[in-house]
Each structure stands twice: as C-alpha cells, then as structure tokens.
Design an enzyme around this catalytic site. Structure first.
Site, short mmCIF file in Angstrom:
data_model
loop_
_atom_site.label_atom_id
_atom_site.label_comp_id
_atom_site.label_asym_id
_atom_site.label_seq_id
_atom_site.Cartn_x
_atom_site.Cartn_y
_atom_site.Cartn_z
N ASP A 84 -8.88 30.67 -35.68
CA ASP A 84 -8.19 31.01 -36.92
C ASP A 84 -9.11 30.69 -38.10
OD1 ASP A 84 -6.23 31.53 -38.82
OD2 ASP A 84 -5.02 29.77 -38.38
N LYS B 129 -8.72 35.75 -34.68
CA LYS B 129 -7.88 36.11 -35.83
C LYS B 129 -8.69 35.97 -37.12
CE LYS B 129 -4.17 33.52 -37.09
NZ LYS B 129 -2.79 32.98 -36.95
#
Ligand code: IMP
Ligand code: MG
Length: 173
Positions: free
Chosen positions: A99, A127
């Site tokens: 992330d 992501k």
C-alpha cells in the site's frame, strides 16, 4: 458492511499458479528463502509455496509499528523475526498487499543488511493509490488502483480472512 467480489477464487488460483511458475524459473538451482509476512499473507503464501516446482526454505515475520506511531511514519520493528540464516541466499518476501510501501521498505532494508544474495518481493496485490516509498514489486499478482480489500488472508479489523475470494469493502455511514 457491504462487499463485492473483485477477484474470484478461480482467478486467484490461476494467477498464483502463474506466479509459482515464474518464481520457480527465476530461482531454479539457487538457494532461496521465502519469507511470509504475517498475518495477511498466510493464505497466499500457503498456495504459492504449493505452486512452486522448487523447494525453498520458508520462514515468517511479523511487523509492528512502534507504540504511538502510525504505520505511515515508517517507524517499524519486528514483532517476530525470521529464524533461518539468509546469508548468501536469495530472499523472496511474500506479502499480501503493498500500500504505502513503508512495510516493504523497512523489511527490505533490514534483510539486505544481513548479507543475502538478493532480496525480491512477491505481493498478491500492488495497490498504487497511496504509495509513499519507492518499492519495486518483482512478482505482482494483481494491480489495484484504490479501495480497501478483504478475504484470502486480508482482513478488516481481523474479520474476513477466511473468504476464498477477494472483496472490495464498502464502509457505509
Ligand atoms: P503498507 O502501507 O504498504 O506498509 O501496507 C502495510 C499493510 O497494510 C499490508 O501488509 C496490509 O496488511 C495492510 N493493508 C493495506 N491495504 C490493505 C487493504 O486494502 N486491505 C487489507 N489490508 C491492507
Ligand atoms: Mg500485510
């Protein structure tokens, strides 16, 4: 909580098989340690290890933030370290989702200081939306622009880890 499937279990199984083949090819006849990042990667790790045609050593880490600091600040430590030596071996970190990138930046740096031949990252989901560190995902399962996902090991407040597919969680107000 409302959730919709984004990666069906069959799609995940197919992709994990492909990653297993790529990784096996890359490290054939080389000493390799695969490191599972607990807790979220445990399901992916178990499937990925069984998709390999090579026989690596395996170990586990668990990362935590220093008390009082947010994970985004990058102040991290091991709450569980690996137990095998990685000196002169290739290392493959197996993570559920990258992330901000702080966890992988920390772990890569610490492991590189222990004298491995190389350190690479396999992440089921890459992501992009909130990336803050330059982290290269060498073996990426799926790219995701944004959203919060659960299932296949991933949780929201320790829920949903046992779902077979991956779902986008919609937190309603
Ligand atoms: P980082 O921000 O790259 O350091 O990500 C650290 C960790 O946050 C990941 O290993 C996951 O455990 C968790 N995480 C980030 N995004 C999600 C998500 O969409 N669902 C579930 N966990 C997440
Ligand atoms: Mg994780």
């Amino acid at each position: 909580m409302n959730k919709e499937v984004i990666f069906h279990k069959d799609v995940i199984a197919k992709r994990v098989k492909e990653l297993g083949q790529d990784i096996s090819k890359q490290y054939e006849n080389e000493p390799l340690v695969c490191i599972c990042v607990l807790k979220g990667a445990f399901v992916f790790f178990a499937d990925l290890m069984r998709a390999l045609t090579i026989d690596p050593e395996i170990d586990f880490v668990r990362l935590a933030s220093y008390a009082g600091s947010a994970p985004q600040e990058g102040k991290m430590l091991f709450s569980k370290d690996i137990e095998v030596s990685i000196k002169d071996k290739h290392v493959l970190i197996v993570e559920d989702i990258v992330d901000t990138g702080h966890s992988m930046e920390f772990l890569t740096k610490v492991l590189k200081a222990r004298g491995p031949r190389s350190v690479a990252i396999a992440a089921l989901v890459d992501k992009g939306e909130r990336r803050e560190c330059k982290v290269n995902v060498d073996f990426s399962g799926f790219a995701l622009d944004k959203g919060f996902i659960v299932g296949y090991g991933l949780d929201y407040d320790e829920q949903y880890r046992g779902l077979e597919g991956i779902y986008n969680l919609k937190i309603q107000d």
